[in-house]
Structure formats: C-alpha cells, structure tokens
Design a protein around this motif. Structure first.
Motif, PDB file in Angstrom:
ATOM      1  N   ILE A 102       0.844  -1.197   0.000  1.00  0.00           N
ATOM      2  CA  ILE A 102       0.000   0.000   0.000  1.00  0.00           C
ATOM      3  C   ILE A 102       0.878   1.245   0.000  1.00  0.00           C
ATOM      4  CG2 ILE A 102      -1.696   1.317   1.323  1.00  0.00           C
ATOM      5  CD1 ILE A 102      -2.804  -1.308   2.345  1.00  0.00           C
ATOM      6  N   THR A 103       0.560   2.198  -0.864  1.00  0.00           N
ATOM      7  CA  THR A 103       1.311   3.453  -0.916  1.00  0.00           C
ATOM      8  C   THR A 103       0.970   4.300   0.309  1.00  0.00           C
ATOM      9  OG1 THR A 103       1.303   3.442  -3.327  1.00  0.00           O
ATOM     10  CG2 THR A 103       1.760   5.543  -2.246  1.00  0.00           C
ATOM     11  N   PRO A 104       1.971   4.748   1.052  1.00  0.00           N
ATOM     12  CA  PRO A 104       1.682   5.578   2.232  1.00  0.00           C
ATOM     13  C   PRO A 104       1.175   6.956   1.840  1.00  0.00           C
ATOM     14  CG  PRO A 104       4.041   5.440   1.849  1.00  0.00           C
ATOM     15  CD  PRO A 104       3.401   4.503   0.863  1.00  0.00           C
ATOM     16  N   LEU A 105       0.615   7.648   2.817  1.00  0.00           N
ATOM     17  CA  LEU A 105       0.070   8.990   2.617  1.00  0.00           C
ATOM     18  C   LEU A 105       0.760   9.937   3.586  1.00  0.00           C
ATOM     19  CD1 LEU A 105      -2.174  10.648   1.126  1.00  0.00           C
ATOM     20  CD2 LEU A 105      -3.638  10.163   3.087  1.00  0.00           C
ATOM     21  N   ARG A 106       1.186  11.064   3.053  1.00  0.00           N
ATOM     22  CA  ARG A 106       1.817  12.106   3.881  1.00  0.00           C
ATOM     23  C   ARG A 106       0.747  13.132   4.251  1.00  0.00           C
ATOM     24  NH1 ARG A 106       4.413  16.852   1.467  1.00  0.00           N
ATOM     25  NH2 ARG A 106       5.517  18.034   3.091  1.00  0.00           N
ATOM     26  N   ALA A 107       0.579  13.388   5.529  1.00  0.00           N
ATOM     27  CA  ALA A 107      -0.434  14.330   6.009  1.00  0.00           C
ATOM     28  C   ALA A 107       0.250  15.539   6.626  1.00  0.00           C
ATOM     29  CB  ALA A 107      -1.350  13.671   7.031  1.00  0.00           C
ATOM     30  N   VAL A 108      -0.198  16.729   6.224  1.00  0.00           N
ATOM     31  CA  VAL A 108       0.410  17.973   6.680  1.00  0.00           C
ATOM     32  C   VAL A 108      -0.684  18.973   7.024  1.00  0.00           C
ATOM     33  CG1 VAL A 108       2.127  19.749   6.184  1.00  0.00           C
ATOM     34  CG2 VAL A 108       2.248  17.545   4.998  1.00  0.00           C
ATOM     35  N   HIS A 109      -0.563  19.613   8.177  1.00  0.00           N
ATOM     36  CA  HIS A 109      -1.415  20.752   8.529  1.00  0.00           C
ATOM     37  C   HIS A 109      -0.650  22.027   8.192  1.00  0.00           C
ATOM     38  CE1 HIS A 109      -4.812  18.886  10.773  1.00  0.00           C
ATOM     39  NE2 HIS A 109      -3.946  17.886  10.827  1.00  0.00           N
ATOM     40  N   VAL A 110      -1.279  22.911   7.429  1.00  0.00           N
ATOM     41  CA  VAL A 110      -0.610  24.115   6.936  1.00  0.00           C
ATOM     42  C   VAL A 110      -1.399  25.350   7.355  1.00  0.00           C
ATOM     43  CG1 VAL A 110       0.257  25.331   4.905  1.00  0.00           C
ATOM     44  CG2 VAL A 110       0.263  22.822   4.955  1.00  0.00           C
ATOM     45  N   ALA A 111      -0.697  26.323   7.936  1.00  0.00           N
ATOM     46  CA  ALA A 111      -1.299  27.627   8.223  1.00  0.00           C
ATOM     47  C   ALA A 111      -1.029  28.552   7.051  1.00  0.00           C
ATOM     48  CB  ALA A 111      -0.713  28.211   9.501  1.00  0.00           C
ATOM     49  N   ILE A 112      -2.079  29.176   6.518  1.00  0.00           N
ATOM     50  CA  ILE A 112      -1.972  30.081   5.368  1.00  0.00           C
ATOM     51  C   ILE A 112      -2.391  31.482   5.800  1.00  0.00           C
ATOM     52  CG2 ILE A 112      -2.807  30.592   3.042  1.00  0.00           C
ATOM     53  CD1 ILE A 112      -3.298  27.639   2.656  1.00  0.00           C
ATOM     54  N   LEU A 113      -1.532  32.460   5.530  1.00  0.00           N
ATOM     55  CA  LEU A 113      -1.821  33.848   5.880  1.00  0.00           C
ATOM     56  C   LEU A 113      -2.115  34.643   4.615  1.00  0.00           C
ATOM     57  CD1 LEU A 113       0.081  32.791   8.273  1.00  0.00           C
ATOM     58  CD2 LEU A 113       0.425  35.212   8.759  1.00  0.00           C
ATOM     59  N   ASN A 114      -3.327  35.136   4.511  1.00  0.00           N
ATOM     60  CA  ASN A 114      -3.696  36.040   3.422  1.00  0.00           C
ATOM     61  C   ASN A 114      -3.431  37.463   3.897  1.00  0.00           C
ATOM     62  OD1 ASN A 114      -4.621  33.953   1.682  1.00  0.00           O
ATOM     63  ND2 ASN A 114      -6.536  33.863   2.830  1.00  0.00           N
ATOM     64  N   ILE A 115      -2.213  37.947   3.630  1.00  0.00           N
ATOM     65  CA  ILE A 115      -1.788  39.274   4.074  1.00  0.00           C
ATOM     66  C   ILE A 115      -2.106  40.291   2.976  1.00  0.00           C
ATOM     67  CG2 ILE A 115       0.176  40.676   4.818  1.00  0.00           C
ATOM     68  CD1 ILE A 115       1.523  38.067   5.713  1.00  0.00           C
ATOM     69  N   ARG A 116      -2.774  41.367   3.339  1.00  0.00           N
ATOM     70  CA  ARG A 116      -3.175  42.374   2.357  1.00  0.00           C
ATOM     71  C   ARG A 116      -2.601  43.741   2.715  1.00  0.00           C
ATOM     72  NH1 ARG A 116      -6.756  40.103  -1.046  1.00  0.00           N
ATOM     73  NH2 ARG A 116      -7.812  38.209  -0.316  1.00  0.00           N
ATOM     74  N   ASN A 117      -2.350  44.530   1.664  1.00  0.00           N
ATOM     75  CA  ASN A 117      -1.891  45.901   1.894  1.00  0.00           C
ATOM     76  C   ASN A 117      -3.091  46.837   1.979  1.00  0.00           C
ATOM     77  OD1 ASN A 117      -2.746  46.212  -0.762  1.00  0.00           O
ATOM     78  ND2 ASN A 117      -0.692  46.473  -1.612  1.00  0.00           N
ATOM     79  N   LEU A 118      -2.851  48.133   2.024  1.00  0.00           N
ATOM     80  CA  LEU A 118      -3.926  49.099   2.237  1.00  0.00           C
ATOM     81  C   LEU A 118      -4.933  49.121   1.098  1.00  0.00           C
ATOM     82  CD1 LEU A 118      -1.926  52.076   3.785  1.00  0.00           C
ATOM     83  CD2 LEU A 118      -3.364  50.392   4.957  1.00  0.00           C
ATOM     84  N   ARG A 119      -4.518  48.791  -0.100  1.00  0.00           N
ATOM     85  CA  ARG A 119      -5.463  48.806  -1.223  1.00  0.00           C
ATOM     86  C   ARG A 119      -6.105  47.438  -1.461  1.00  0.00           C
ATOM     87  NH1 ARG A 119      -0.558  48.230  -4.169  1.00  0.00           N
ATOM     88  NH2 ARG A 119      -0.689  46.583  -5.754  1.00  0.00           N
ATOM     89  N   GLY A 120      -5.795  46.455  -0.608  1.00  0.00           N
ATOM     90  CA  GLY A 120      -6.450  45.154  -0.684  1.00  0.00           C
ATOM     91  C   GLY A 120      -5.724  44.106  -1.493  1.00  0.00           C
ATOM     92  N   ALA A 121      -4.535  44.423  -2.042  1.00  0.00           N
ATOM     93  CA  ALA A 121      -3.766  43.423  -2.791  1.00  0.00           C
ATOM     94  C   ALA A 121      -3.208  42.367  -1.839  1.00  0.00           C
ATOM     95  CB  ALA A 121      -2.643  44.093  -3.568  1.00  0.00           C
ATOM     96  N   LEU A 122      -3.053  41.156  -2.341  1.00  0.00           N
ATOM     97  CA  LEU A 122      -2.604  40.027  -1.530  1.00  0.00           C
ATOM     98  C   LEU A 122      -1.107  39.805  -1.702  1.00  0.00           C
ATOM     99  CD1 LEU A 122      -3.607  37.571   0.253  1.00  0.00           C
ATOM    100  CD2 LEU A 122      -3.594  36.260  -1.881  1.00  0.00           C
ATOM    101  N   LEU A 123      -0.424  39.537  -0.602  1.00  0.00           N
ATOM    102  CA  LEU A 123       1.006  39.232  -0.644  1.00  0.00           C
ATOM    103  C   LEU A 123       1.198  37.779  -1.054  1.00  0.00           C
ATOM    104  CD1 LEU A 123       3.871  40.330  -0.112  1.00  0.00           C
ATOM    105  CD2 LEU A 123       3.671  39.366   2.204  1.00  0.00           C
ATOM    106  N   VAL A 124       1.940  37.558  -2.133  1.00  0.00           N
ATOM    107  CA  VAL A 124       2.169  36.220  -2.670  1.00  0.00           C
ATOM    108  C   VAL A 124       3.671  35.989  -2.791  1.00  0.00           C
ATOM    109  CG1 VAL A 124       1.891  34.744  -4.714  1.00  0.00           C
ATOM    110  CG2 VAL A 124      -0.023  36.137  -3.896  1.00  0.00           C
ATOM    111  N   GLU A 125       4.107  34.807  -2.385  1.00  0.00           N
ATOM    112  CA  GLU A 125       5.505  34.421  -2.568  1.00  0.00           C
ATOM    113  C   GLU A 125       5.663  33.883  -3.989  1.00  0.00           C
ATOM    114  OE1 GLU A 125       8.961  31.943  -0.188  1.00  0.00           O
ATOM    115  OE2 GLU A 125       6.882  31.222  -0.085  1.00  0.00           O
ATOM    116  N   SER A 126       6.435  34.582  -4.802  1.00  0.00           N
ATOM    117  CA  SER A 126       6.581  34.176  -6.201  1.00  0.00           C
ATOM    118  C   SER A 126       7.543  33.016  -6.361  1.00  0.00           C
ATOM    119  CB  SER A 126       7.040  35.364  -7.047  1.00  0.00           C
ATOM    120  OG  SER A 126       8.277  35.878  -6.559  1.00  0.00           O
TER     121      SER A 126
END
Length: 293
Positions: free
Chosen positions: A141-165
């Motif tokens: 049986i192929t194992p499964l990797r389980a991960v809990h991830v915290a995601i931060l939707n950080i926005r500037n004053l005009r509402g644009a989202l910060l994205v890691e390119s």
C-alpha cells in the motif's frame, strides 16, 4: 457574558409577578422556588433571541480546539534514520520516485522528509484499505503524507494580496511558489501561533517583530486537499489548510521585495544533503484566486 436586554426584562417581570399571585402570607419556600424557576427560564438559552447575524458569526467562528492541530487520523509511522525511511519507502513508491527527490528542480530529499517526521511537521501513515493506492492486490500500500498548513492572506492598504513568487534554495536552485505565506504547523500548535512563527521566520528581516501580526477576527476557515506532492514526487499528500486574513506592519506597500529565511535551525542545517530555503521573493497581487479560507 451579558444577557440580552429582552431576557433580563422578562426575568424581572416574571419574578415580580409572584407576589400578586400569592397575596396572602404564602410559604417562603414557594416564593423562593418560584424565583429560582424564573431564573432558570431566563438563563436556559441566552442566545435564543440574538439577532440572526450574530448567531451566524458565533457558528462560523471555530473553537480553539478546532484551530489546534489534531492528532494524525491513523497511527503515524516513525523511523530511526533517513536510511531506514528510505528502505521502507522504496518498495512502496513508484519506480524511480525516490531517485528524483533532491535532483529534480523544486524537490526535497529523503533527509528533509525524515526531519519533518521527526519534528512532527508531517505525519506518514498507511491509508485504510478502501482508500489505499496500490498497483494490484499483492503490491504494498502506498503511504500517505499528512500535513497541517497555516496560510496567511496578508493584504496591503489597497487590498492586494502578498504572494511568494519563488524561493532560493540552499543548493542554488530556484523553486516556484505562487502562493500566500504558509507554514507547516507543529504538533499542538494553533493557527495563530503558526502564523506568528511564519512571519518571524520568513518576513522578520523586513517586517517588525511578532507583535505586528494581527489576525482578522472571524476570517478563519479550513479545507482539505489530496494531491501529488511537489516536494516528494510519487508520495501522495493530504493537506489540511487552515487559513486566516492577516495584517502585518512594516511591509513595503508596493512593488516586489525579498526577505531572508531565519527559521532554519542548526539542527536542520547539520543534516547532510537536506535542502532548505535561504531567501523568499514576494509581490503584491490584485486578483489572486484565494479560497474562502
């Protein structure tokens, strides 16, 4: 907690009613009993008369236990060394999968996975037979990797989202990202704690200290994704994504910028052949397709 005014008023009227019902020198016991009964009526369900919008907010805001990383869905597997992990995985993954780890662009090594398991950032377990992935009934049986991830939707004053390119890795290669700030959660860690740690590790070289992070109340949401792992080809992954809207002081409001990674410990860096992030590259995006996270 303050009760609704209509309930408090109702309670006063109810308790005031009994002296007229019992005009004679009635038993003190009956009077006390009546007062106690009216109090129970008042506090039985203090939220029953709240406005519908407030009741909705109370239902949509998760409890602290929901925000904290729960135990793995099945007993997680542990390994004494990267070598023992490699030997266990090899017959359970597609041919050639392990050889691509750390050699194909954007992938990590077996040492990275072993570190994630050792530090509790990742769980590895065998799915139940109904969800198992195998070539045939005789294949492991192929194992499964389980991960809990915290995601931060950080926005500037005009509402644009910060994205890691993209990211610069310790081996000199570039890894494409195209997603908001995210961090693997540690055992027992809350989303708020993981969010502050993410800012400290990935943005603190340009932003203020952890006190500058503000989680927008009521913005928390969670969803689950199962898909192939970009970091570990051939190993399916289940991502539990905990997202919040956040405000971080001290960030540039316009343009693109980069930050240094400060979260890698000496223990991690001492593991031979492990690949780590050394620099992050960021940009503000106007119409990023975020989930209702």
């Amino acid at each position: 907690m303050t009760l609704p005014i209509s309930r408090l008023a109702g309670g006063k009227l109810t308790t005031a009613f009994f002296p007229f019902v019992l005009p004679s020198p009635a038993s003190d016991f009956l009077l006390i009993f009546a007062a106690a009964l009216s109090f129970l009526i008042v506090v039985k369900n203090p939220f029953s008369t709240l406005p519908s919008s407030l009741r909705l907010r109370l239902r949509s805001t998760p409890s602290l236990s929901m925000r904290r990383t729960p135990p793995p869905p099945r007993p997680t597997l542990t390994f004494s060394s990267p070598e023992s992990l490699y030997d266990w995985l090899k017959p359970r993954l597609p041919p050639g999968a392990l050889s691509s780890w750390g050699t194909s662009p954007g992938t990590k090594t077996i040492n990275n996975l072993w570190l994630e398991l050792s530090q509790g950032e990742t769980s590895l377990f065998l799915p139940s037979p109904s969800h198992a992935v195998a070539e045939d009934e005789n294949s492991p049986i192929t194992p499964l990797r389980a991960v809990h991830v915290a995601i931060l939707n950080i926005r500037n004053l005009r509402g644009a989202l910060l994205v890691e390119s993209h990211q610069l890795l310790s081996d000199g290669s570039m890894r494409q990202r195209g997603r908001p700030l995210s961090e693997k959660m540690r055992p027992g860690e809350t989303v708020e704690e993981a969010s502050i740690r993410a800012v400290e590790e990935e943005l603190s070289s340009i932003a203020a200290a952890s006190g500058s992070v503000r989680i927008v109340p009521g913005s928390y949401a969670v969803r689950v994704e199962e898909k192939a792992s970009d970091s570990y080809p051939g190993l399916p992954a289940r991502y539990v994504l905990h997202s919040v809207e956040a405000q971080v002081e001290g960030l540039p409001e316009e343009g693109e910028f980069s930050t240094d990674e400060v979260g890698e410990t000496s223990e991690k860096l001492s593991i031979r052949s492990a690949i780590f992030v050394t620099k992050h590259f960021w940009k503000w995006v106007e119409d990023y397709p975020t989930i209702s996270q």
